[in-house]
Design an enzyme around this catalytic site. Structure first.
Site, PDB file in Angstrom:
ATOM      1  CG  HIS A   9      41.019  16.122  58.255  1.00 20.71           C
ATOM      2  ND1 HIS A   9      42.367  15.843  58.357  1.00 20.71           N
ATOM      3  CD2 HIS A   9      40.586  16.319  59.516  1.00 20.71           C
ATOM      4  CE1 HIS A   9      42.734  15.873  59.613  1.00 20.71           C
ATOM      5  NE2 HIS A   9      41.669  16.153  60.352  1.00 20.71           N
ATOM      6  CD  GLU A  79      38.505  16.683  66.055  1.00 19.40           C
ATOM      7  OE1 GLU A  79      37.368  16.485  66.546  1.00 19.40           O
ATOM      8  OE2 GLU A  79      39.198  15.755  65.594  1.00 19.40           O
TER       9      GLU A  79
END
Length: 197
Positions: A9, A79
């Protein structure tokens, strides 16, 4: 042969400040949005049979801005859950644990939203993602994954049949684009940490 493209990202306020950002759902900065568009320019000519994305909004926004709007949410791409270290920088953690390393020492438990996750659990999630994409690659379909720095580094180690802790060897910038593939039957890294202009 088919290949697996990884996209981290774009920048967030926490990534810019080097804060461990696991499950806290922070948005992209303006710079992060532009980084995501630049990553999209790098992969614009690719034809992905499947795109999977972490359900966290910084990854979803990156996928959309990169032109991968048909991405399917994959919870195993979230994550690493940093537990009690969520939101802290490494330098802050080292004020009380001077030689601390995420890859060696892991995390401490946090609150109910951030209970913490050990490296082996992150590795198991990466293995599940790879088990899902390998048949697609074997069917000669390129696949893209849009997710986060640490989970993608662990996934790369597992792709190369290395232990999860060897993810420490693969530094990955925000909006970095990587390509995993094969040399004959051997899993290899074909491109690493490319960034668009």
């Amino acid at each position: 042969m088919a290949q697996l493209t990884l996209i981290r990202h774009g920048e967030t306020a926490w990534s810019r400040a080097l804060r461990h950002t696991g499950r806290t759902d922070v948005p992209l900065t303006e710079t992060g949005e532009e980084q995501a568009r630049a990553a999209g320019r790098l992969v614009a000519g690719e034809r992905f049979g499947h795109v999977f994305v972490s359900p966290l909004r910084r990854a979803r926004a990156t996928a959309e801005l990169a032109g991968l709007s048909d991405a399917v949410a994959e919870p195993d791409l979230m994550e690493w859950d940093y537990g009690g270290y969520e939101g802290l920088t490494t330098s802050r953690i080292r004020e009380t644990r001077p030689d601390w390393s995420l890859w060696r020492d892991g995390v401490v438990p946090g609150d109910a939203e951030h209970p913490g996750e050990q490296l082996e659990a992150v590795g198991a999630r990466a293995d599940r993602v790879l088990a899902r994409v390998r048949p697609l690659l074997a069917g000669d379909e390129d696949v893209a994954l849009v997710a986060h720095g640490h989970v993608l580094r662990v996934l790369t180690a597992r792709w190369l049949e290395l232990p999860p802790a060897d993810g420490r060897l693969f530094w990955l910038a925000t909006a970095g684009v990587c390509v995993l593939g094969f040399e004959r039957e051997q899993p290899v890294v074909r491109g690493w940490n490319q960034r668009g202009a």
